[in-house]
Design an enzyme around this catalytic site. Structure first.
Site: not given
Lengths: 327, 439, 459
Positions: C33, C37-38, C180, C268, C306, C437
């Site tokens: 990385e 991190l994350g 979006g 985007g 992604d 309920h």
């Protein structure tokens, strides 16, 4: 461990017992210098002398009567009949005296004797010297009946028979005399009434006696090749009968084949089969019980006919397959 | 004295009947002629009427039981009259020794606790199979035995138990399986802990749809198959065909249709015209209206016309007795009602037997000629094709005429080519000038 | 050269979840990385936005306190303090991941990894360069905000989701390019901070990929709160003018301008291809092409998140990562994942499965039922009775194909719909189940009842 023949194991059991216990002696026809009809007592007269290895006249009734009498006095006689067929002559002494006296004397007298005698066919000895009459004596209350199948068993069972305070009919199979197995040197006892699982299996229980134990084991080997797992049980003593071991096995396998050499009609297999049917194993039975026994005919002299008169390995295989619907 | 009710033997080939329905309950009164029960044979379903009157005292069999012919299946008599608890054994007067023996062995295995069930069919099962069935509360009746004589073995019960064991499946998978008639037991689940999911059911469905469907030959299909094979194998068939100009027959139908419809409510079709004509022509050709049984050719005096009717799963041939003596109106009524009864499985054995000549009509399809198979012991069969307008030469001119092909198959053992040809020729001529029928 | 069973490139939710699962299954794992991190989710996405949305929600509650009979005489807020709290939240979670990596004996390399076809990974950091060998590589590079080439954009200063959560000052006016999920959540934050927000969306509605009823409902709620929404509108240019930014746009053929002091571009995200430029993997458009086991065209090299497109959601990336690991160790993953989608606007939108039109297109006989939560007891009591629930189900078997929820807390409730779909329960089972309920979740039960034509309060 060293190996002994069945015959040597019988002799060793007797010799060891006679060395230990002065009350034990043997009597029978030609058992002295000649060593008996099959040579079981050969050499014993040299060790124990003619007092304790007693040759008798040719009178089975006399031998048996003398044994009963000496047993009542506190001795532990072992009598040998040359062929079990001749037990017919001794039966009055055995059935009406030996089997009854302890009961009729209210326990004040007892008859600790062993009647050893070779039985069975397969030696070409023809109809009068080849029978298997164990069911006759098994029918008589007061008698114990033993049918060892291996050298190991015969030594331990004979010791137990000698030690027993009741008359014991001890059947030795002629064809087994020469079979060998590992036998401990020291003296040991196999309790009467304890069956032996000679081979474990899951699909069918074969209950076999004497020579048939070996045929059943051979059949089991063959059956294994067809994927059939047979359990072989040797009751070893017919009276008392180890019902528990048999019932447990049949409950497990759900199928039973009972094999003996004696004529099937009225044979002891009927007793075993009935016992199974009456037991809790019934609910686990997945096929009718099969009995295999000798044909209802005198044992023929012709060797081929002699063989076909009693169950052989292929007969056992077939019977097992029948019960498994795998014929 | 109570009277036995037997499983009827309705044909020479019938060996067992399957009980489909009881119309009466035990204790109900029964009149002579009232329907008592319904059975299925290898040929038909039929309602059996009572020959006795009284009270239905005892029914020995249940639905779907297969019962040998001539077996006592019930008793009718006075109320409170005593009848045997179990069906009488050995009452199959025509049954073989073997059958008797098997039914008496079954008797011996009856258990008292199960009297009601065992009355109909006693179960042969090993003690172990019974124990496992008892432990799992499974009826042995639902199990097919794999042992000798159908004996139910422990394994058979164990398999049934594992089959009835619930498999994990998602609600959606269950719904789809139910809808598509898929037994979830046969589906392999791929979800967590082998849970059956929608995809598994659909995958199973598409996988199994590749498998050809296999239908056991049984019942009517089996009877038809046996009869056709027997006929094709043993009869030397010859088929003749001829073209028939149906112009006049059509005119006649046009003219008679309203009359017959008004009279009977049924519409006259070409089938009846062909039947009428055939019956008429057969009168002068007794060799074609013959039966060949063993070494005898039987020339039948009357024409009993068989009419091949396609029904679900097979073919049935109801017969019209004395067709030569019947007019077109009566023939129309009969052929329509018999056809309907055949399709509804309601034909009586009488209505299905005794034909001397059969007509097979494929005219509703685009079929001209074909080679019909003879319905033994008859010796000939007429195949009827469609009527189609075709150009034909009439007096050196081309004309469009409604033409039809007739195909006559005949048994060459009984009939030779020339008489068969003469019959077909006369039939053709008669259809082409049908008014000859009036003469 | 050190060698690992698995080298993961990228420490976001796609990468670190896969790394931990792989380590738990006995693989030796390295994680490379270059930043924190994350990944985007933790540092520049989900978590920062959810933190600030909570702040916004508190502000909204204070503003509405009067309705509940509570008077708050005066209140103020500090953007610095808010950003500070956001940073604390992020730090806490980041340390959590670090601890998990350590606990699972995953070797962490700080640096940017460059992957070669032979599955060697070259890691370059400020101080050094080292090379490690991998048996398998998992590419979880993630993405960066996509910035389109709009005229004049390069002349102005603008925000993306990378920078917006570290704002020093609250702008008084903001133009958000792109309607979006990201743009709308940020719109809600700044709307609560009293910024005038205008959203510019090219499509005919905001959230064009979501259920139309949901996006219409959200649009009306946003507009009620003062957010201006320009749909069917295209940006034609940006200009600086007198310390302000002028946004030129074409709204359904009409030229309009907005004067603003901040611009957020959220149209985007584009995959981050850093370090895999030389790799011979095949692409599908701008995304790395993968098979159902997340394998790329290069054997032993997997890609998730992604980088491969799809939903571009953190939990989708995590699921893909775990699928990839399953494939590496030989565990079959049969079922296609059902990925729920959440938009944390006011009100929230949560959905799962197929939309009505997608379901019809897929050949299902679709029956849809929508039930309003306006009359839901718990919702009324909480003053949160805005929204609806919708079940899209196949008519014959009642298979639940999709669920849409709009309202408060629906992102917490959508998993009920996912559960039913995942376990293949049908509308009947949903209706058979007992719901507590009073809860807002009862509305799902009501919807199922109504779908079956036996609803208690709705039909």
């Amino acid at each position: 461990m060293r190996e002994l023949t069945y015959l040597e194991a019988v002799r060793e059991a007797m010799s060891q017992e006679m060395r230990e216990n002065d009350d034990v002696f043997i009597l029978g026809e030609d058992i002295g210098v000649y060593g008996g009809a099959f040579g079981v007592t050969r050499g014993m007269i040299e060790e124990f002398g003619p007092e304790r290895v007693r040759n008798t006249p040719i009178s089975e009734s006399g031998i048996a009567g003398a044994a009963v009498g000496s047993a009542l006095t506190g001795m532990r006689p072992i009598l040998e009949l040359q062929f079990s067929d001749f037990i017919t002559i001794a039966l009055d002494q055995i059935v009406n005296q030996a089997a009854k006296l302890r009961y009729m004397y209210g326990g004040k007298g007892k008859v600790p004797m062993v009647l050893r005698t070779p039985s069975g066919s397969g030696t070409g000895a023809a109809a009068q010297h080849s029978q298997s009459l164990e069911a006759w004596v098994a029918h008589i209350p007061g008698l114990k009946v033993v049918q060892p199948s291996t050298a190991y068993d015969v030594k331990g069972l004979l010791k137990a028979a000698i030690d027993d305070d009741n008359p014991v009919i001890f059947y030795e199979h002629k064809l087994l005399y020469k079979t060998k197995s590992e036998v401990p040197v020291e003296s040991y006892s196999i309790p009467l009434g304890q069956a032996d699982i000679k081979r474990e299996g899951t699909d069918v229980t074969i209950v076999a006696t004497a020579i048939m134990v070996h045929r059943a084991l051979e059949a089991a080997e063959e059956l294994e090749k067809d994927g059939i797992s047979a359990e072989v049980i040797d009751p070893r003593t017919l009276v008392p009968l180890d019902e528990e071991t048999i019932v447990k096995s049949v409950s497990k396998t759900g199928r039973a084949v009972v094999v003996h050499e004696a004529v099937k009609r009225g044979g002891y297999g009927g007793e075993i089969a009935s016992m199974i049917a009456e037991s809790e194993a019934f609910d686990y039975m997945d096929a009718p019980i099969r009995r295999l026994g000798g044909v209802a005919a005198p044992i023929p002299y012709n060797p081929e006919l002699e063989k076909s008169a009693v169950p052989q390995v292929p007969d056992i295989i077939q019977a097992v397959k029948d019960t498994l619907n795998r014929a | 004295m109570a009277k036995e009710v037997f499983m009827p033997k309705l044909s020479s080939t019938m060996e067992v009947g399957t009980l489909l329905q009881w119309f009466k309950e035990e204790g109900e009164s029964v009149e002579i002629g009232e329907p008592l029960f319904e059975i299925m044979t290898d040929k038909i379903n039929i309602e059996v009427e009572s020959y006795e009157e009284g009270t239905l005292l005892k029914k020995y069999y249940q639905l779907d039981d297969e019962i040998p012919v001539n077996t006592v299946i019930a008793y009718i008599g006075e109320e409170s009259e005593a009848v045997p608890k179990d069906p009488p054994v050995g009452n199959d007067q025509e049954g073989s020794m073997e059958e008797r023996e098997s039914s008496s062995t079954t008797e011996a295995t009856e258990t008292e606790s199960n009297v009601k069930e065992s009355q109909s069919n006693k179960v042969r099962a090993t003690p172990s199979a019974r124990r496992v069935a008892r432990e799992n509360e499974i009826s042995l009746h639902s199990i097919q035995g794999s042992g000798p004589k159908g004996r139910i073995q422990e394994q058979d019960v164990a398999e049934m138990v594992s089959q009835t064991e619930t498999k994990l499946s998602t609600p959606l998978a269950e719904k789809i399986a139910k809808d598509k008639g898929i037994n979830l037991h046969n589906v392999q689940g791929t979800g967590s802990r082998n849970k059956i999911t929608k995809a598994d059911v659909i995958g199973h469905d598409t996988a199994s749809s590749d498998e050809p469907e296999r239908i056991q030959l049984k019942g009517l299909r089996k009877a038809v198959a046996a009869k056709m094979l027997e006929s094709a194998r043993s009869i030397p068939h010859v088929t003749l065909t001829t073209d028939v100009d149906m112009t006049k027959a059509m005119e006649m139908r046009q003219a008679l249709l309203p009359i017959i419809e008004e009279q009977t409510g049924y519409r006259l079709s070409y089938t009846e015209i062909i039947m009428k004509t055939t019956a008429h022509v057969l009168g002068s050709h007794p060799y074609v209206n013959a039966s060949l049984i063993e070494n005898e050719i039987i020339l039948n005096k009357s024409v009993h016309l068989g009419l091949a009717v396609a029904v679900e799963n097979g073919l049935i041939v109801p017969s019209i007795q004395h067709a030569e003596a019947k007019g077109l109106a009566e023939l129309t009524v009969m052929s329509k009602t018999l056809g309907k009864k055949a399709r509804n499985n309601q034909l009586t054995p009488e209505e299905m037997s005794g034909s001397t000549f059969t007509i097979s009509n494929l005219g509703m399809y685009a079929i001209d000629g074909f080679t019909p198979i003879i319905n033994p012991p008859e010796t000939a069969i007429l195949g009827v094709g469609r009527i189609v307008r075709k150009p034909v030469a009439i007096d050196n001119a081309m004309e469009i005429r409604p033409m039809m092909v007739l195909s006559l198959s005949f048994d060459h053992r009984a009939i030779d080519g020339a008489p068969a040809a003469a019959f077909l020729t006369e039939l053709k001529e008669c259809l082409e000038s049908p008014y000859g029928l009036l003469v | 050269m050190k060698s690992f069973d698995l080298v993961v490139i990228g420490g976001g939710p796609g990468g670190y979840a896969a790394a931990i699962r792989a380590a738990k299954l006995g693989l030796s794992v390295a994680l490379v990385e270059g930043r924190e991190l994350g990944g985007t989710c933790l540092n520049r996405g989900c978590i920062p936005s959810k933190t600030l949305l909570k702040h916004a929600e508190v502000i909204e509650q204070i503003k509405e306190s009067k309705t509940y009979g509570i008077t708050v005489n005066d209140f103020s807020f500090s953007i610095d303090a808010m950003v500070n709290r956001k940073n604390k939240v992020v730090n806490q979670l980041r340390n959590g991941i670090k601890g998990l990596l350590r606990q699972n004996k995953i070797t962490l390399f700080n640096g940017y990894g460059t992957v070669a076809d032979d599955k060697t990974v070259t890691i370059s950091s400020v101080n050094e360069t080292q090379k490690i060998q991998a048996k398998n590589v998992l590419l979880a590079n993630g993405s960066t905000p996509f910035v389109p080439e709009l005229p004049g954009l390069d002349t102005i200063s603008y925000h993306t989701s990378d920078t917006i959560f570290d704002l020093k000052e609250v702008p008084s006016h903001m133009v958000i390019v792109g309607g979006g999920a990201i743009g709308l959540e940020i719109a809600c934050i700044f709307n609560s901070l009293d910024t005038t927000v205008e959203i510019v969306e090219m499509a005919d509605r905001i959230l064009p990929n979501e259920d139309a009823d949901a996006s219409d409902y959200l649009a009306s709620q946003l507009e009620k709160n003062g957010v201006v929404i320009h749909t069917n509108t295209k940006i034609t240019g940006f200009r600086n003018s007198d310390g302000h930014i002028i946004v030129d746009m074409d709204k359904q053929g009409k030229q309009q301008t907005i004067e603003t002091d901040s611009v957020l571009v959220s149209v985007g995200r584009t995959p981050n291809l850093t370090g895999i430029e030389k790799l011979s993997v095949q692409f599908d458009g701008k995304f790395v092409k993968v098979d159902k086991n997340m394998g790329t065209s290069a054997p032993g090299i997997y890609a998730v998140g992604d980088l491969i497109g799809g939903y571009q959601l953190a939990h989708a990336a995590s699921d893909e990562g775990i699928r990839a690991i399953n494939h590496i160790v030989g565990i079959a993953t049969n079922k296609e994942a059902i990925i729920p989608r959440c938009v944390y606007t006011f009100p929230e939108i949560a959905s799962v499965g197929l939309s009505e039109s997608d379901a019809k297109e897929a050949g299902y006989a679709v029956k849809v039922k929508k039930v309003d939560i306006a009359a839901n007891g718990k919702a009324i009591a909480s003053g949160e009775n805005r929204g609806f629930m919708k079940i899209i189900a196949e008519e014959k078997y009642g298979e639940i194909l999709g669920v849409v929820m709009v309202g408060s807390h629906v992102t917490e409730m959508i998993s009920q719909g996912t559960s039913f779909m995942h376990l293949e329960g049908t509308v009947e089972e949903l209706e058979n189940m007992v719901f507590p309920h009073p809860t807002i979740s009862e509305s799902l039960f009501e919807t199922a009842g109504a779908w079956l034509g036996k609803g208690i309060h709705y039909s």
